[in-house]
Design a protein around this motif. Structure first.
Motif, short mmCIF file in Angstrom:
data_model
loop_
_atom_site.label_atom_id
_atom_site.label_comp_id
_atom_site.label_asym_id
_atom_site.label_seq_id
_atom_site.Cartn_x
_atom_site.Cartn_y
_atom_site.Cartn_z
N ASN A 69 -8.26 27.90 48.82
CA ASN A 69 -7.57 26.67 48.41
C ASN A 69 -7.36 25.72 49.60
N LYS A 72 -10.61 24.06 50.14
CA LYS A 72 -10.86 23.06 49.10
C LYS A 72 -10.08 21.78 49.39
N ASP A 73 -8.83 21.93 49.88
CA ASP A 73 -8.03 20.75 50.24
C ASP A 73 -8.72 19.95 51.33
N PHE A 76 -11.62 18.10 49.90
CA PHE A 76 -11.15 16.97 49.10
C PHE A 76 -10.83 15.77 49.98
N VAL A 191 -4.59 16.95 45.10
CA VAL A 191 -4.56 18.41 45.00
C VAL A 191 -3.11 18.86 44.86
#
Length: 508
Positions: A69, A72-73, A76, A191
């Protein structure tokens, strides 16, 4: 790019704050986690930048706390920066490792790492300001946190809109509801961080549990807290204008650190202290207060001056409590002898005949063998009581005649007797240092104090806290355990120095 214009109330309100925080031509580094607050801030400043002549950039730190995660942040934010055609500065930091090394809470470790990263990017790439996404509800939560901790007016004044000239918060007058409404209207993605719902953290408990309860009493509680914050902030600014001249009148910078040749070697060949640390150690820096001027002021002014000195040395007053401030005031009121107090983040307070000194040490004041024990060293100039705040123990010294003391060979280990003609003041009282040697009473020759402690099966925490009494660089009493050969009572002794140890802690 969001489809909006300056007539948008959300953008207009941020614009009012931004005009107070930025000057035309500022290069602004926007801290973007990818969450709702930072994404709203990024898009708002993107809209406002042409009219304010701002140059924008993005910084994102991957804390590596949430596995995939976190990655992924980071992706992003990188893609968002590419969409907006803005430079983006990314980095990874093992915050858990940093936390363990520096013995911090996870929240504080993350905060330190972030700010260090942002400041590094700001300097390396020529940015003037760092824009953070704190908003009005964050401010209300912090005020309640500080209230629960017993903070004074400064803590209750909340989050400043600007700090240190380069940290700015354009959303500080915007609520979380307004942010979410803007993102929804503009169809902007962001997010989510599940840790924001983790009620193991005090801030989250306040956000998700306490504030909803307070809203039952007053639906406008967040707005009221922010209004109180604004009032206290303006009053703090006014009081600061009064305190600054008093601070300048009461203090003077400490002289430059002495060179190794000038100051000599304070540690004797046996590893014992021969004299107290110098007021300004190599690598240290600080100020000296005039005791008479400080004590002539109202107690409220004294507290503010002490906080100001600490703030000047460490850049903030985080981890500094009311009890710390009161300990310094208590130190200033003592009438004799040199004393030391150690505060968080390597702040050392030392009082002597010249005044009371505030010093930021280059190296940690903690003992290398234990992260929980802080070095202490005191000088006592004459008989009397001396409290050691680091361990909550008191030593008392008094003169007695040989007739008064009676039997001395089967007394409690918290008592000690010395030949007062041999053991003379000043005495030094400190805790263990690596390399200390001790000649126990009745033993030929010295031994390592560490070995002695092991032989008597002293707990490690007791070894590191135990007060040692030194005369002329010799350890004459391992308080609570055993006296030494130096200064022992003999048939020729005429006058006796009695030493007593009182403690509410682990020292016996």
């Amino acid at each position: 790019m969001p489809h909006t214009h300056f007539n948008d109330k959300f953008i207009a309100n941020i614009g009012k704050t931004a005009r107070k925080l930025f000057v035309s031509g500022d290069a602004v580094l926007i801290a973007v986690s990818g969450g709702a607050d930072s994404v709203a801030l990024l898009h708002a400043l993107t809209i406002l930048a042409p009219g304010l002549s701002l140059k924008l950039g993005i910084a994102h730190l991957n804390h590596q706390l949430r596995g995939e995660n976190s990655d992924k942040d980071e992706l992003f934010v990188s893609e968002l920066a590419e969409t907006l055609n803005l430079p983006c500065y990314l980095a990874k930091e093992d915050v858990l490792a940093y936390q363990k090394i520096h013995k911090l809470s996870l929240e504080e470790a993350g905060r330190r790492v972030r700010y260090e990263f942002f400041e590094k990017i700001r300097k390396e790439h020529g940015f003037d300001k760092i824009a953070l996404g704190h908003h009005a509800d964050d401010n209300a939560e912090l005020i309640l946190m500080n209230l629960l901790r017993g903070s004074g007016a400064l803590g209750l004044s909340g989050i400043p809109s600007a700090r240190n000239g380069n940290i700015v918060r354009p959303l500080i007058n915007i609520t979380r509801a307004e942010i979410m409404d803007f993102l929804t209207r503009q169809n902007l993605n962001h997010v989510s961080d599940d840790s924001n719902s983790d009620t193991r953290f005090l801030r989250n408990r306040i956000r998700h549990e306490l504030i909803p309860i307070l809203r039952d009493y007053n639906p406008g509680i967040s707005g009221n807290l922010n209004r109180m914050s604004a009032i206290l902030k303006s009053e703090e600014e006014w009081i600061e204008s009064l305190i600054t001249p008093a601070f300048e009148d009461c203090t003077q910078p400490l002289p430059r650190p002495l060179s190794e040749t000038e100051r000599g070697d304070p540690i004797s060949e046996k590893g014992n202290i021969g004299r107290l640390p110098l007021p300004c150690r190599e690598g240290g820096r600080g100020v000296r207060f005039s005791l008479s001027k400080l004590k002539s002021l109202h107690i409220a002014a004294q507290r503010r001056l002490i906080r100001k000195a600490i703030m000047m040395l460490k850049g903030d007053i985080r981890r500094i409590t009311f009890d710390h401030i009161e300990a310094v005031i208590s130190l200033s009121e003592k009438n004799s002898g040199s004393k030391n107090i150690h505060l968080p983040d390597r702040i050392r307070i030392e009082k002597n005949n010249e005044g009371i000194m505030f010093i930021r040490e280059h190296q940690s004041l903690r003992m290398p063998e234990s992260d929980k024990t802080i070095l202490y060293c005191y000088e006592i100039l004459s008989p009397g009581r001396m409290f050691i705040p680091e361990i909550g123990a008191t030593l008392n010294f008094s003169y007695k005649t040989t007739e008064e003391i009676g039997e001395i060979y089967h007394v409690e280990q918290t008592l000690a007797f010395f030949d007062a003609d041999v053991v003379q003041f000043p005495l030094h009282i400190r805790n263990f240092r690596p390399g200390d040697r001790f000649n126990p009473l009745g033993v030929n020759g010295t031994q390592k104090l560490k070995t002695y402690f092991i032989n008597v099966r002293a707990a490690k925490t007791d070894r590191l806290q135990c007060p040692l009494v030194l005369c002329k660089g010799e350890i004459i009493w391992v308080a609570g355990y055993r006296t030494g050969e130096f200064g022992k009572i003999t048939p020729k002794t005429q006058k006796v120095l009695k030493a007593e140890l009182f403690s509410g802690g682990s020292i016996r």
